[in-house]
Design a protein around this motif. Structure first.
Motif, PDB file in Angstrom:
ATOM      1  N   VAL A   1      15.281  -1.781  -6.567  1.00  0.00           N
ATOM      2  CA  VAL A   1      15.347  -3.235  -6.715  1.00  0.00           C
ATOM      3  C   VAL A   1      14.743  -3.945  -5.505  1.00  0.00           C
ATOM      4  N   CYS A   2      14.941  -3.398  -4.320  1.00  0.00           N
ATOM      5  CA  CYS A   2      14.402  -4.030  -3.109  1.00  0.00           C
ATOM      6  C   CYS A   2      12.977  -3.580  -2.799  1.00  0.00           C
ATOM      7  N   GLY A   3      12.555  -2.438  -3.359  1.00  0.00           N
ATOM      8  CA  GLY A   3      11.187  -1.980  -3.164  1.00  0.00           C
ATOM      9  C   GLY A   3      10.946  -1.175  -1.905  1.00  0.00           C
ATOM     10  N   PHE A   4      12.000  -0.695  -1.256  1.00  0.00           N
ATOM     11  CA  PHE A   4      11.833   0.112  -0.056  1.00  0.00           C
ATOM     12  C   PHE A   4      11.591   1.578  -0.419  1.00  0.00           C
ATOM     13  N   GLY A   5      10.648   2.214   0.277  1.00  0.00           N
ATOM     14  CA  GLY A   5      10.409   3.634   0.095  1.00  0.00           C
ATOM     15  C   GLY A   5      11.525   4.466   0.689  1.00  0.00           C
TER      16      GLY A   5
ATOM     17  N   TYR B   1       6.028   0.506   4.324  1.00  0.00           N
ATOM     18  CA  TYR B   1       7.271   1.248   4.150  1.00  0.00           C
ATOM     19  C   TYR B   1       7.817   1.063   2.729  1.00  0.00           C
ATOM     20  N   GLY B   2       6.988   0.548   1.831  1.00  0.00           N
ATOM     21  CA  GLY B   2       7.442   0.222   0.485  1.00  0.00           C
ATOM     22  C   GLY B   2       7.397   1.376  -0.491  1.00  0.00           C
TER      23      GLY B   2
ATOM     24  N   ALA C   1       5.890   1.399  -3.530  1.00  0.00           N
ATOM     25  CA  ALA C   1       4.738   1.443  -4.430  1.00  0.00           C
ATOM     26  C   ALA C   1       3.906   2.710  -4.229  1.00  0.00           C
ATOM     27  N   ALA C   2       3.800   3.175  -2.990  1.00  0.00           N
ATOM     28  CA  ALA C   2       3.018   4.377  -2.735  1.00  0.00           C
ATOM     29  C   ALA C   2       3.669   5.620  -3.363  1.00  0.00           C
ATOM     30  N   GLN C   3       4.994   5.620  -3.476  1.00  0.00           N
ATOM     31  CA  GLN C   3       5.703   6.736  -4.091  1.00  0.00           C
ATOM     32  C   GLN C   3       5.707   6.644  -5.608  1.00  0.00           C
ATOM     33  N   LEU C   4       5.893   5.424  -6.110  1.00  0.00           N
ATOM     34  CA  LEU C   4       5.972   5.204  -7.554  1.00  0.00           C
ATOM     35  C   LEU C   4       4.954   4.149  -7.956  1.00  0.00           C
TER      36      LEU C   4
END
Length: 229
Positions: free
Chosen positions: A126-130, A222-223, A225-228
């Motif tokens: 929900v917050c978008g943190f990796g 540090y988000g 998006a790079a993971q998902l």
């Protein structure tokens, strides 16, 4: 006697922090740190703050169940939904859906601790943190700021101090993520009081709008998006 117990707790916390640092964030060591605060004055104050939130006392008094996700079912939901994205995160991390440490939920402190522990990864979504070190610090900072959850207050503070003193190349990212987490904490409704299980099918964007998260961390370095993607 109370002061002596707090000194012993502080020494034990330092030992646990060292174990977490050596292990790179071993979940069992983190759970030990979380549990070390169950009967502490800090946890008593955290419970007080949670009960004062809209809906907080109701959740606590009904002992709303700690999260028990059906990952296979959630994985069938569209990828933009909370359930679909959460299932992708858990799968990508290689987590066993039953990895949460089982705890009794008899006392208010036990219930709140287990609820926060089991919903932690939803906060990432929900917050978008990796889930790398900086992203973890950022997402922990949200709950630390919103209700003063003791272990998360200690972890975010220790993470910044350790990077500043020992790994200065990591300090900028960690401090930026913690600052971002604090900003989300001020904007948003308390994440610990959300009834996630009643809205798996809702898009993440709708959850963010309802909670008041206008600046998620997805696209930051540090988000999530790079993971998902």
């Amino acid at each position: 006697m109370g002061r002596f117990q707090e000194v012993l707790r502080a020494l034990n916390n330092l030992k646990l922090l060292a174990a977490i640092g050596r292990s790179g964030g071993d979940l069992s060591s983190v759970a030990d740190l979380v549990d070390s605060f169950l009967d502490s004055p800090q946890m008593t104050d955290c419970v007080r703050r949670f009960r004062a939130l809209p809906g907080g006392a109701e959740l606590m008094e009904e002992r709303y169940p700690p999260l028990q996700p059906d990952i296979e079912r959630l994985a069938q939901l569209p990828p933009e939904t909370l359930g679909g994205r959460y299932a992708r995160l858990i799968t990508s991390l290689g987590y066993d859906p039953e990895f949460f440490r089982p705890r009794p939920t008899t006392s208010e402190a036990q219930w709140l601790t287990q609820r926060i522990a089991t919903t932690h990864d939803i906060h990432h979504v929900v917050c978008g943190f990796g889930t790398a070190a900086a992203g973890e610090s950022g997402v922990l900072a949200v709950t630390a700021a919103q209700i003063g959850f003791p272990a998360y207050v200690l972890l975010t503070s220790a993470g910044q101090l350790a990077s500043f003193r020992l790994q200065i190349e990591r300090f900028e990212a960690i401090s930026s993520a913690v600052s971002h987490g604090h900003a989300i904490a001020r904007q948003a409704s308390c994440l610990a009081a959300a009834r996630w299980e009643e809205g798996w099918e809702k898009p993440v964007s709708q959850w963010r709008q309802e909670l008041g998260i206008s600046d998620p961390a997805d696209s930051e370095h540090y988000g999530l998006a790079a993971q998902l993607p």
